[in-house]
Design a protein around this motif. Structure first.
Motif, PDB file in Angstrom:
ATOM      1  N   ASP B 439       1.148  -0.992   0.279  1.00  0.00           N
ATOM      2  CA  ASP B 439      -0.008   0.554   0.428  1.00  0.00           C
ATOM      3  C   ASP B 439       0.610   1.666   0.589  1.00  0.00           C
ATOM      4  N   ASN B 440       0.857   1.271  -1.198  1.00  0.00           N
ATOM      5  CA  ASN B 440       1.891   3.064  -1.238  1.00  0.00           C
ATOM      6  C   ASN B 440       1.586   4.537  -0.052  1.00  0.00           C
ATOM      7  N   ARG B 441       0.229   4.250  -0.556  1.00  0.00           N
ATOM      8  CA  ARG B 441      -0.233   5.652   0.570  1.00  0.00           C
ATOM      9  C   ARG B 441      -0.209   5.321   2.028  1.00  0.00           C
ATOM     10  N   LYS B 442      -0.317   3.820   2.709  1.00  0.00           N
ATOM     11  CA  LYS B 442      -0.112   3.875   3.941  1.00  0.00           C
ATOM     12  C   LYS B 442       1.275   4.245   3.745  1.00  0.00           C
ATOM     13  N   LEU B 443       2.631   3.531   3.244  1.00  0.00           N
ATOM     14  CA  LEU B 443       3.956   3.330   3.510  1.00  0.00           C
ATOM     15  C   LEU B 443       4.337   5.133   3.179  1.00  0.00           C
ATOM     16  N   ALA B 444       3.676   5.604   2.637  1.00  0.00           N
ATOM     17  CA  ALA B 444       4.124   7.351   2.158  1.00  0.00           C
ATOM     18  C   ALA B 444       3.489   7.864   3.523  1.00  0.00           C
ATOM     19  N   ARG B 445       2.409   7.968   4.045  1.00  0.00           N
ATOM     20  CA  ARG B 445       1.985   8.273   5.286  1.00  0.00           C
ATOM     21  C   ARG B 445       2.387   7.542   6.817  1.00  0.00           C
ATOM     22  N   ILE B 446       3.687   7.119   7.076  1.00  0.00           N
ATOM     23  CA  ILE B 446       4.330   6.611   7.745  1.00  0.00           C
ATOM     24  C   ILE B 446       6.301   7.365   7.762  1.00  0.00           C
ATOM     25  N   ALA B 447       5.787   7.595   6.102  1.00  0.00           N
ATOM     26  CA  ALA B 447       7.028   8.348   6.372  1.00  0.00           C
ATOM     27  C   ALA B 447       6.786  10.173   6.584  1.00  0.00           C
ATOM     28  N   LYS B 448       5.606  10.082   6.481  1.00  0.00           N
ATOM     29  CA  LYS B 448       5.568  11.835   6.355  1.00  0.00           C
ATOM     30  C   LYS B 448       5.456  11.731   8.528  1.00  0.00           C
ATOM     31  N   LEU B 449       4.753  11.085   9.071  1.00  0.00           N
ATOM     32  CA  LEU B 449       4.671  10.558  10.152  1.00  0.00           C
ATOM     33  C   LEU B 449       6.203  10.473  10.904  1.00  0.00           C
ATOM     34  N   ALA B 450       6.857   9.728  10.192  1.00  0.00           N
ATOM     35  CA  ALA B 450       8.014   9.742  10.958  1.00  0.00           C
ATOM     36  C   ALA B 450       8.552  11.275  10.405  1.00  0.00           C
ATOM     37  N   GLY B 451       8.215  12.686  10.165  1.00  0.00           N
ATOM     38  CA  GLY B 451       9.029  13.038   9.972  1.00  0.00           C
ATOM     39  C   GLY B 451       9.402  14.182   8.513  1.00  0.00           C
ATOM     40  N   ALA B 452       9.393  13.633   7.726  1.00  0.00           N
ATOM     41  CA  ALA B 452       8.902  13.620   6.115  1.00  0.00           C
ATOM     42  C   ALA B 452       8.302  14.488   6.093  1.00  0.00           C
ATOM     43  N   PRO B 453       8.276  15.464   4.723  1.00  0.00           N
ATOM     44  CA  PRO B 453       9.453  16.038   4.299  1.00  0.00           C
ATOM     45  C   PRO B 453      10.172  16.935   5.282  1.00  0.00           C
ATOM     46  N   SER B 454       9.543  17.615   6.623  1.00  0.00           N
ATOM     47  CA  SER B 454      10.110  18.681   6.809  1.00  0.00           C
ATOM     48  C   SER B 454      11.131  18.623   7.648  1.00  0.00           C
ATOM     49  N   ASP B 455      11.960  17.348   8.497  1.00  0.00           N
ATOM     50  CA  ASP B 455      13.037  16.937   8.743  1.00  0.00           C
ATOM     51  C   ASP B 455      13.346  15.625   7.343  1.00  0.00           C
ATOM     52  N   PRO B 456      14.199  16.710   6.886  1.00  0.00           N
ATOM     53  CA  PRO B 456      14.460  16.159   5.371  1.00  0.00           C
ATOM     54  C   PRO B 456      14.992  14.517   5.549  1.00  0.00           C
ATOM     55  N   GLU B 457      15.725  13.726   7.022  1.00  0.00           N
ATOM     56  CA  GLU B 457      16.873  12.640   7.110  1.00  0.00           C
ATOM     57  C   GLU B 457      14.865  11.394   7.301  1.00  0.00           C
ATOM     58  N   ALA B 458      13.873  11.937   7.339  1.00  0.00           N
ATOM     59  CA  ALA B 458      12.853  11.736   8.274  1.00  0.00           C
ATOM     60  C   ALA B 458      13.022  10.678   6.670  1.00  0.00           C
ATOM     61  N   GLY B 459      11.686   8.980   7.093  1.00  0.00           N
ATOM     62  CA  GLY B 459      11.668   8.569   6.117  1.00  0.00           C
ATOM     63  C   GLY B 459      11.037   6.793   6.406  1.00  0.00           C
ATOM     64  N   VAL B 460      10.879   6.549   4.893  1.00  0.00           N
ATOM     65  CA  VAL B 460      10.742   4.969   4.977  1.00  0.00           C
ATOM     66  C   VAL B 460      12.005   4.533   4.408  1.00  0.00           C
ATOM     67  N   TRP B 461      13.047   3.602   4.846  1.00  0.00           N
ATOM     68  CA  TRP B 461      13.718   2.744   3.718  1.00  0.00           C
ATOM     69  C   TRP B 461      13.256   1.436   3.670  1.00  0.00           C
ATOM     70  N   PHE B 462      12.570   1.198   1.916  1.00  0.00           N
ATOM     71  CA  PHE B 462      11.755   0.407   1.628  1.00  0.00           C
ATOM     72  C   PHE B 462      12.730  -1.428   1.435  1.00  0.00           C
ATOM     73  N   ASP B 463      12.662  -2.171   1.979  1.00  0.00           N
ATOM     74  CA  ASP B 463      13.270  -3.338   1.330  1.00  0.00           C
ATOM     75  C   ASP B 463      12.349  -3.995   1.113  1.00  0.00           C
ATOM     76  N   ALA B 464      10.440  -4.294   0.199  1.00  0.00           N
ATOM     77  CA  ALA B 464      10.243  -5.688   0.526  1.00  0.00           C
ATOM     78  C   ALA B 464       9.747  -5.477  -0.552  1.00  0.00           C
ATOM     79  N   PRO B 465      10.257  -6.074  -2.098  1.00  0.00           N
ATOM     80  CA  PRO B 465       9.343  -5.383  -3.003  1.00  0.00           C
ATOM     81  C   PRO B 465       8.863  -6.661  -3.597  1.00  0.00           C
ATOM     82  N   LEU B 466       7.408  -6.577  -4.378  1.00  0.00           N
ATOM     83  CA  LEU B 466       6.605  -7.604  -4.788  1.00  0.00           C
ATOM     84  C   LEU B 466       7.303  -8.814  -5.080  1.00  0.00           C
TER      85      LEU B 466
END
Lengths: 504, 504
Positions: B439-466
């Motif tokens: 779910d791309n939208r939920k991954l994006a939401r997690i990255a935002k809750l973690a602080g992206a983009p106002s904290d540039p270092e925040a986000g999600v490092w993703f390694d679980a391809p289909l």
């Protein structure tokens, strides 16, 4: 780390700011507060705000200055603070809004699909809960504008709007009502019609609106003479005693409607379906069964052409019948003011003059009131067929209507004679000729600039009906005002405008 | 009379309040001030506000408290104060807004009429001048939504939007550009494509946007490594020297578009015509001639079905051709993130890894960048037909693209290596199986809750391809955050959500 340590206001404390934003709730909060930074709130983000006592939807206003709010404080617009029942120092919680699910129906409508009662109900419930922002309301109104609502959709919308509010119940099976589509100044027939019909023994619990863009609504005019802000229980008691009342309609009968109307006004979109749903939902909620609709037609009235009026009439009849109303639609002359007064107190003087059978009372207002009351009497009583007007005239001219009006005013909280403005200025004809055209919108604007309706005594006293032959220097109208400043506004506007009253 | 004597603030004096409301200008004024009472202004009335230095449209916010403003004072939202160039004590003038004449075209459109270039121009000019309130913008967007704009209307709208802004001029006759319809996290191909194409000697002046609802825009990612807020002159100088640039697009190329997009987002309406006009107006204003459009399709991307993508493609081709573009539309896989990083710095690490030919670089990001660059090379040079991908790969793998990227960064203000977040948390598979859905939208939401983009270092490092087979306890992704509080938000969200990554 100091930045992080400062971010301690996940739950800010309420501070009173004193900012009024009507139904658009707002929360004022520091831009650098933790809750904004971490939740990614931006200016104008719509969020849910909770206190111990309640919850509502508000738009975020970002405060960037230390002097207004400290980190850890949040302000609310007055209405929001009232609804949340907070006092200074109370905790507020701010959270993301969940998706507004009913917006999918709005999107369907935009794509040309038909909405059923279930979809309309979801939309209207979300609107009443304050979940729609102005942009969402506007999208819904736009999607329903023009002729895009079918008769079934108008019926579904009306029923959904009724379900969203309170509903009055009456013991009598016949409840009369009247409605004017509006847009015409000095058309204050309602108090007279209610007095006549109630005097005839018919139940007519009239709820009316305050002015929003006009110089006076029926509620503004009545407020000059008595109380109008009664609750539903008081209304029922008065109507039980006197058959009628004339009160303000701000009593949650169709709460969605108030919200929609505000946006419609700023769009200036003629959404016929919405208008019909708006009127009939309020009437259904008021428990009305027999209804006269007055549609004034004129180039500066709300409905501008005979064909527009005929189409509206058709919809009112079809939808009204489906909803169980016995209903008659009258298309009337909207080319000029009906009474002489424009503005709360000036209109109240007209109403009283007609009820008191004052020989100087405006004849057009008297005749139109008799016509509407007569039609309403015929509508509720088949045996009066063809004799309604005579009956109405007899009740008015005998003084029975005045007695009834006074009884209703006393029951609503007492009667006060309307006042007269401190300052007046006569406006005279600049040339001789015949009055061929009157711009109702400009007359209304002059009355408003002079102070109506917030100064009830302000407005325009109009005495230049169409067709009258005038000489240069004859009196056309008088501007009434409570301050010389406002009088000057009105005069300045008059100077820059042509064709307020056209003499040819 | 005391009431009237107090009403002395027809022209209030500016007082700084420090309230930020983005493009929605607001004026704060006492409800009991003379100008409000006499002009009949209400809360949220839109008025014209003038200072010595300028004029704009703002909404009235009524102040009811003495502590915020005194009678005779008025506050402005920060943006409005900036535009009017006022300092405390300056005089402000508030007046009624004249009618917004172009709204008649919006009403025509609602009633199903077709709008020509003249009508679109009037609407867009009024929007740029800030005369449309949110409700008006929403009505315009709604009236144009669905399939209600014809190809001719989309062309007229695009041209009107171009005319409303500045326009870049280039000496070269071939100006390459790419655009991604968006909605897919970790799809940061742009810096790589620009580096390859510029290294091939093609002019590619890329303007990109900051994130509005996503965890990162191209401009956010570039900002981690260099400056992006350059003015039009600087952009032209850099492109002249290096063939390319990657700067922020907030430079008045299509000012109407920024306003419309904001309202579209809150409506969540897929207005295809508007989207096409939005993209092509920005590209026309940027002086682009050859254009690759990337439309990622996936159930949690912006475009959700193949048929929607095909319809968009058709419109882009027809309208693009009419506007003189040489244009190719690619429909690509939007079912999962392309790179591994989601968030400005994490995406910058991906971009650099690909440019540096790091063996750990995300292969999908490298291949998609090569594909887009190759298509663009073929589009501008017929002789490369069938050989674009090879050419692009050679430029990337030889290190020429990296050199070009560094040269561009240096010209834009210097290069900085992206940082790493202070806190990370690994998220592991809760069961064994195959990854079947993301779910791309939920991954994006997690990255935002973690602080992206106002904290540039925040986000999600993703390694679980289909399609990957995982065992219980295998690493799926890592949440990066600059504060433990924000890390907790992201983790709390993750706890309440199912199906962020589906293992079956």
């Amino acid at each position: 780390m100091s930045e992080i340590i400062n971010k301690t206001d996940r739950r800010p404390l309420y501070k009173e700011l004193g900012i009024e934003t009507l139904q658009e709730h707002m929360i004022f909060i520091r831009k650098d507060s933790e809750v904004c930074v971490s939740e990614g709130f931006e200016a104008l983000t719509r969020v849910r705000v909770k206190s111990d006592k309640g919850s509502l939807v508000a738009s975020i206003q970002m405060v960037t200055s230390e002097s207004l709010l400290k980190i850890g404080e949040a302000g609310l617009s007055n209405g929001a603070a009232q609804m949340l029942k907070v006092k200074e120092g109370d905790l507020l919680e701010i959270s993301h809004l969940s998706d507004i699910k009913s917006l999918r129906h709005v999107r369907s409508k935009i794509y040309g699909k038909t909405l059923d009662f279930g979809a309309m109900t979801e939309i209207i419930q979300d609107i009443v809960k304050g979940r729609y922002a102005a942009v969402h309301l506007s999208a819904f109104i736009t999607a329903c504008a023009g002729d895009s609502l079918s008769t079934d959709e108008i019926i579904a919308l009306t029923r959904a709007m009724v379900d969203a509010g309170d509903r009055l119940k009456w013991k009598k099976s016949v409840i009369a009502d009247k409605h004017c589509v509006g847009g015409l100044p000095g058309n204050r027939t309602t108090p007279i019609v209610v007095a006549i019909v109630a005097a005839a023994g018919i139940t007519i619990p009239k709820t009316s609106s305050r002015a929003i863009t006009s110089p006076a609504g029926t509620a503004d005019t009545m407020r000059v003479m008595t109380q109008v802000g009664l609750d539903l229980e008081e209304i029922q008691r008065i109507v039980y005693l006197h058959n009628g009342c004339i009160v303000s309609g701000e009593n949650h009968l169709s709460p969605a409607d108030d919200t929609l109307i505000r946006v419609e006004r700023s769009l200036d979109i003629d959404s016929e379906g919405q208008m019909i749903a708006s009127v009939l939902s309020k009437k259904t909620a008021a428990g009305s069964t027999h209804l006269i609709i007055d549609i004034p037609v004129g180039s500066t009235a709300k409905v501008r052409s005979e064909s527009d009026a005929e189409r509206l009439k058709y919809y009112f009849k079809v939808v009204g019948k489906e909803l169980g109303f016995v209903l008659k639609v009258l298309i009337t002359d909207g080319s000029q003011p009906i009474g002489r007064g424009i503005g709360p107190a000036l209109e109240a003087h007209d109403v009283l003059a007609v009820l008191r059978n004052d020989p100087q009372a405006p004849g057009a207002l008297k005749e139109k009131s008799i016509q509407l009351a007569g039609e309403l009497l015929e509508l509720v009583d088949q045996e009066l067929k063809g004799k309604g007007t005579d009956a109405a005239r007899r009740i008015l001219e005998s003084g029975e209507a005045l007695d009834k009006f006074m009884a209703i005013c006393m029951a609503q909280g007492g009667f006060t004679e309307p006042g007269i403005a401190k300052y007046t200025r006569n406006i005279y004809a600049e040339k001789s000729g015949t009055i061929t055209e009157i711009d109702n919108r400009k007359l209304a604007r002059i009355a408003k600039l002079a102070g109506a309706p917030s100064d009830p005594e302000a407005g325009v006293w109009f005495d230049a009906p169409l067709g009258r032959k005038v000489h240069k220097g004859d009196l056309l109208f008088v501007i009434h005002s409570q301050s010389t400043g406002e009088l000057d506004y009105a005069l300045n506007f008059l100077k820059t405008e042509d064709h307020v009253i056209t003499i040819a």
